[in-house]
Each structure stands twice: as structure tokens, then as C-alpha cells.
Motif scaffolding. Sequence first.
Motif, PDB file in Angstrom:
ATOM      1  N   ILE A   1      40.338  51.319  46.591  1.00 47.46           N
ATOM      2  CA  ILE A   1      40.564  50.188  45.708  1.00 47.46           C
ATOM      3  C   ILE A   1      40.592  48.934  46.575  1.00 47.46           C
ATOM      4  N   ALA A   2      39.911  47.894  46.127  1.00 40.96           N
ATOM      5  CA  ALA A   2      39.863  46.623  46.849  1.00 40.96           C
ATOM      6  C   ALA A   2      40.630  45.573  46.056  1.00 40.96           C
ATOM      7  N   PHE A   3      41.473  44.819  46.759  1.00 40.75           N
ATOM      8  CA  PHE A   3      42.303  43.794  46.132  1.00 40.75           C
ATOM      9  C   PHE A   3      41.791  42.406  46.546  1.00 40.75           C
ATOM     10  N   TYR A   4      41.620  41.529  45.584  1.00 43.93           N
ATOM     11  CA  TYR A   4      41.143  40.172  45.840  1.00 43.93           C
ATOM     12  C   TYR A   4      42.333  39.213  45.719  1.00 43.93           C
ATOM     13  N   LEU A   5      42.658  38.525  46.818  1.00 41.80           N
ATOM     14  CA  LEU A   5      43.817  37.644  46.857  1.00 41.80           C
ATOM     15  C   LEU A   5      43.396  36.185  46.991  1.00 41.80           C
ATOM     16  N   SER A   6      44.198  35.313  46.405  1.00 44.21           N
ATOM     17  CA  SER A   6      44.012  33.870  46.556  1.00 44.21           C
ATOM     18  C   SER A   6      45.363  33.266  46.875  1.00 44.21           C
ATOM     19  N   GLY A   7      45.529  32.832  48.134  1.00 42.85           N
ATOM     20  CA  GLY A   7      46.829  32.319  48.546  1.00 42.85           C
ATOM     21  C   GLY A   7      47.923  33.358  48.428  1.00 42.85           C
ATOM     22  N   GLY A   8      47.564  34.613  48.600  1.00 44.65           N
ATOM     23  CA  GLY A   8      48.528  35.706  48.496  1.00 44.65           C
ATOM     24  C   GLY A   8      48.703  36.247  47.090  1.00 44.65           C
ATOM     25  N   VAL A   9      48.169  35.551  46.073  1.00 47.36           N
ATOM     26  CA  VAL A   9      48.286  35.994  44.686  1.00 47.36           C
ATOM     27  C   VAL A   9      47.151  36.951  44.353  1.00 47.36           C
ATOM     28  N   LEU A  10      47.476  38.077  43.748  1.00 47.69           N
ATOM     29  CA  LEU A  10      46.444  39.035  43.360  1.00 47.69           C
ATOM     30  C   LEU A  10      45.692  38.519  42.140  1.00 47.69           C
ATOM     31  N   ARG A  11      44.376  38.314  42.286  1.00 49.39           N
ATOM     32  CA  ARG A  11      43.556  37.781  41.207  1.00 49.39           C
ATOM     33  C   ARG A  11      42.596  38.801  40.621  1.00 49.39           C
ATOM     34  N   ALA A  12      42.226  39.810  41.410  1.00 50.52           N
ATOM     35  CA  ALA A  12      41.247  40.789  40.912  1.00 50.52           C
ATOM     36  C   ALA A  12      41.349  42.071  41.731  1.00 50.52           C
ATOM     37  N   ALA A  13      40.773  43.136  41.196  1.00 51.98           N
ATOM     38  CA  ALA A  13      40.723  44.410  41.902  1.00 51.98           C
ATOM     39  C   ALA A  13      39.476  45.163  41.476  1.00 51.98           C
ATOM     40  N   PHE A  14      38.945  45.935  42.403  1.00 50.54           N
ATOM     41  CA  PHE A  14      37.760  46.769  42.135  1.00 50.54           C
ATOM     42  C   PHE A  14      37.996  48.125  42.762  1.00 50.54           C
ATOM     43  N   THR A  15      37.670  49.173  42.014  1.00 52.66           N
ATOM     44  CA  THR A  15      37.920  50.511  42.527  1.00 52.66           C
ATOM     45  C   THR A  15      36.798  51.472  42.218  1.00 52.66           C
ATOM     46  N   VAL A  16      36.669  52.456  43.087  1.00 49.58           N
ATOM     47  CA  VAL A  16      35.820  53.615  42.833  1.00 49.58           C
ATOM     48  C   VAL A  16      36.725  54.839  42.865  1.00 49.58           C
ATOM     49  N   ASP A  17      36.823  55.500  41.721  1.00 45.17           N
ATOM     50  CA  ASP A  17      37.567  56.758  41.580  1.00 45.17           C
ATOM     51  C   ASP A  17      39.069  56.637  41.852  1.00 45.17           C
ATOM     52  N   ARG A  18      39.641  55.468  41.614  1.00 47.21           N
ATOM     53  CA  ARG A  18      41.092  55.312  41.711  1.00 47.21           C
ATOM     54  C   ARG A  18      41.604  54.569  40.480  1.00 47.21           C
ATOM     55  N   GLY A  19      41.379  55.187  39.340  1.00 47.25           N
ATOM     56  CA  GLY A  19      41.757  54.562  38.083  1.00 47.25           C
ATOM     57  C   GLY A  19      43.239  54.326  37.942  1.00 47.25           C
ATOM     58  N   GLY A  20      44.065  55.218  38.493  1.00 48.31           N
ATOM     59  CA  GLY A  20      45.513  55.049  38.409  1.00 48.31           C
ATOM     60  C   GLY A  20      45.966  53.802  39.135  1.00 48.31           C
ATOM     61  N   ASP A  21      45.403  53.564  40.316  1.00 45.69           N
ATOM     62  CA  ASP A  21      45.738  52.358  41.067  1.00 45.69           C
ATOM     63  C   ASP A  21      45.285  51.106  40.321  1.00 45.69           C
ATOM     64  N   LEU A  22      44.116  51.182  39.698  1.00 49.43           N
ATOM     65  CA  LEU A  22      43.591  50.022  38.979  1.00 49.43           C
ATOM     66  C   LEU A  22      44.479  49.682  37.786  1.00 49.43           C
ATOM     67  N   ALA A  23      45.024  50.701  37.121  1.00 43.66           N
ATOM     68  CA  ALA A  23      45.908  50.450  35.981  1.00 43.66           C
ATOM     69  C   ALA A  23      47.127  49.633  36.402  1.00 43.66           C
ATOM     70  N   VAL A  24      47.682  49.944  37.572  1.00 48.31           N
ATOM     71  CA  VAL A  24      48.829  49.178  38.080  1.00 48.31           C
ATOM     72  C   VAL A  24      48.369  47.792  38.517  1.00 48.31           C
ATOM     73  N   ALA A  25      47.203  47.725  39.158  1.00 50.89           N
ATOM     74  CA  ALA A  25      46.678  46.443  39.624  1.00 50.89           C
ATOM     75  C   ALA A  25      46.484  45.470  38.464  1.00 50.89           C
ATOM     76  N   ARG A  26      46.068  45.974  37.315  1.00 52.06           N
ATOM     77  CA  ARG A  26      45.892  45.104  36.149  1.00 52.06           C
ATOM     78  C   ARG A  26      47.207  44.439  35.761  1.00 52.06           C
ATOM     79  N   GLN A  27      48.288  45.189  35.838  1.00 53.57           N
ATOM     80  CA  GLN A  27      49.597  44.616  35.505  1.00 53.57           C
ATOM     81  C   GLN A  27      50.023  43.579  36.547  1.00 53.57           C
ATOM     82  N   LEU A  28      49.720  43.861  37.800  1.00 53.65           N
ATOM     83  CA  LEU A  28      50.064  42.924  38.865  1.00 53.65           C
ATOM     84  C   LEU A  28      49.256  41.639  38.743  1.00 53.65           C
ATOM     85  N   ILE A  29      47.996  41.774  38.358  1.00 50.81           N
ATOM     86  CA  ILE A  29      47.148  40.599  38.151  1.00 50.81           C
ATOM     87  C   ILE A  29      47.697  39.750  37.014  1.00 50.81           C
TER      88      ILE A  29
END
Length: 406
Positions: free
Chosen positions: A352-380
Motif C-alpha cells: 500500500i502506498a500513502f500520499y502525504l502533503s505536509g504530513g497529512v494523508l491525502r491519498a492511498a493506492f494498494t495492490v492486494d491490501r484491501g484491509g489497509d485501504l479501508a483504514v486509509a480511507r478513514q484516515l484520509i
Amino acid sequence: MIESVVVAGAGQTAAVAARTLRRRGFDGRLTLVGAEHEAPYQRPPLSKEYLAGEQDRDELCVLTPEWCEANDVELRLGVRAAAIRPGDRSLELADGSSLRGDALLIATGGRPRHLPGVTGDRVRYLRTIADADRLRAELRPGARVVVIGAGFIGCEVASAAIGLGAHVTVIEQAGRPLGHVLGDLMGDVMAALLRTNGVDLRTGEKVEHYAETASGAVVTTGGGTSLEADVVVVGAGMVPNVEPVTGAGIDTAGGVAVDEYCRTGVDGVYAAGDVARQWRPHLGRHVRAEHFDNASTQGMAAAKNILGGKSAHTVPPWFWSDQFGHALQHAGHGDGTDRLVVRGRVEDFDFIAFYLSGGVLRAAFTVDRGGDLAVARQLIAAGAVLDPDVLRDEDADLADLFDALG
């Protein structure tokens, strides 16, 4: 008081809006107008499971005629929405008739962008069930398939075609697939995914000439490469169907402009889905998203607001793509970010790749880590400021990061 609603469009957005209106107690007249003769259906499988022959036509339907009859929803199919008259909130149809509503929802979606000069009997665009049916019959073992454009549609078609035994070449004029969405590093990962699975990927090449012969088609690039094909699939993006709104005093540059409540600048007229260019306060700009989830969540928000609610649509965009046996997902807006943090191994297509702007999570992209992406969406959605070292640490539980936000 709202007693009648007319929806220009009969796709995913319209279906969700109709269900939401009825669930929330609206018992007035509700009419959906669709240019296709099909009842509302899902489009994502058209380039995935349905194209690959793994899903039946009946499974695509999202709003059956039986449900519409039981819930008193009128389907006007096979007729195009031509224009709106905001003065009396009416919708003119291409057959000369018109419908009046106390509220109008523009959910006309879009159409494939056509490439000048690339036209003929062997050229295919993919947007409708009819398009998918025609293409599916042509993706035979040994078929020579050229895909122009390495966006998500192009990559998904390539995946389905490879799975059906075709020989696939993908032409992309940019330096890497999806670089404008995912950035250079993740674009390179997409290129590796295509090539690893047998796709002949040609990047940095633009189609200069197209011709058809008695035995097939010939696609010639600016570099002088000539490719012979039995079928050519164009995936060059989408054009929003703003024509019904043109001239109605509504901004239609790049899509129908709406605020965070899906309201246009004309009272009683709303827009949602692929056609809508929505104001995103945290970005300070309008954004148009061409994704299934956005169509659903915007359609729901628009319906609530039509009924007098104050439901801002602030959900970060999210979409998925199935390619070569892998599940890809993306959430948020990665453009303008200044740091990319990766958890996992990109070479194994498990990360899973996390895209940050000034330390703030703005986006995420994943291959085969759907569980992590579900949490990342909430963090975004929470605008979380996160430690890059924790994000890349496989032993750190992402759910704990969300819980720590309180």
C-alpha cells in the motif's frame, strides 16, 4: 414542497437517487429518463468480469423494472434528455416530449472520448452493455488486440483479453500508465504489472495514423511503429454529457458545476455522478470523479438534499480495479502531494502506498491490501497527520492510528 422529481439519466447515480428518495419517504412522482433501452445497470464489470465472461447479464442490473413498478418509479428508456428549461424546471426529451419536476437531477454520465482519425469497422469503445457484448465476442484465443490508452479501462481490457488468450499491445502516449493519477513510481509499478503478464506495452508513443485492410487494422505510432490488429480498443477517457444543461445558465466547463450539496447555480436543479464537477472545500477547487462509488454517494447526497436535507458530499473518492488476478484500489486525491510512503513490496505487487502533503494523508493506492485501504480511507477523510515511519512499518497496526485520532 417537493411533489415530483425528474432524473435525466438512468445509470448508477439515478438508481441510487431513486432508492434513496423512496427509502426516505418521498411518495411523489419520480421519473428516470435514460438514452439506453436497458434498465439501470452497473458499468464497472463491463471491462472486468462481464467482459471476461465470468458474469451474467442479469447480475449487472441495479434497478429492476419489477422494483420500479412496485415503488411507482417511471422508467423512460430509449430516449435522450435534450435540454432543461430552468424557468419551469422541465426536461425536454429528444422525442419532442417534456417532463416537469419540482426538482431536476442531472445524472447523464458521459461518453467515450473519440480519437480523431481512429474510426472504422474494427475500432471499439467501451461504455455500454452492447459495447461489451460486441467486444467480448472478439476477444478470442490468438486474436491481435491493440489497446490505445493505458488508463484503468485500457488496462482492464488488456487483462481480460490476455485471460481469454489474445495477444495484446497497449499504446500509451505518456511515459507510464496512470502516471497522472498515481505518480511516477506507481505508474512504473503498473507498467511492470502489464509487462509481467504478457502485455506488449509501448509508452511514450502517440498514434499518428490508423487504417483498415481486408485482413485487419494497422495502427502506426509517431515513432514509426506499425501494429497489425484484429480489433482496436480505444480508452482515451470520457466526455461528460453536459449538453442538456448547456444554455441553462449553469457552468458546464469540464462538467456540470455543483457545490458540496450537489446543487447547481439554478434553484431546484442538481447534478451528480460522472457528469458533475463538484466543489471540494478542502482542495479549494471543483473535481469531477468518474467512479462507481462516487456516482453512488453523490446520488445519495443529491436525493437527501432534494428532500430538504443539508447533506454535504465530502467522502474521499474511491475506486477499484481488477487486473491479472490482483485487486487494485485507490482513494483520495494524490495530485499535489509531496511525499510517497510505501508499506510492503512493490516488486511482489503486494503493498500500500500513502500520499502525504505536509504530513497529512491525502491519498492511498494498494495492490492486494484491501484491509489497509479501508483504514486509509478513514484516515484520509479525517485529514490525519501521520508519521511516515509508522506508515511503512509492517508491524504497526493502521487501525491503531485511526483509533488514536479519538
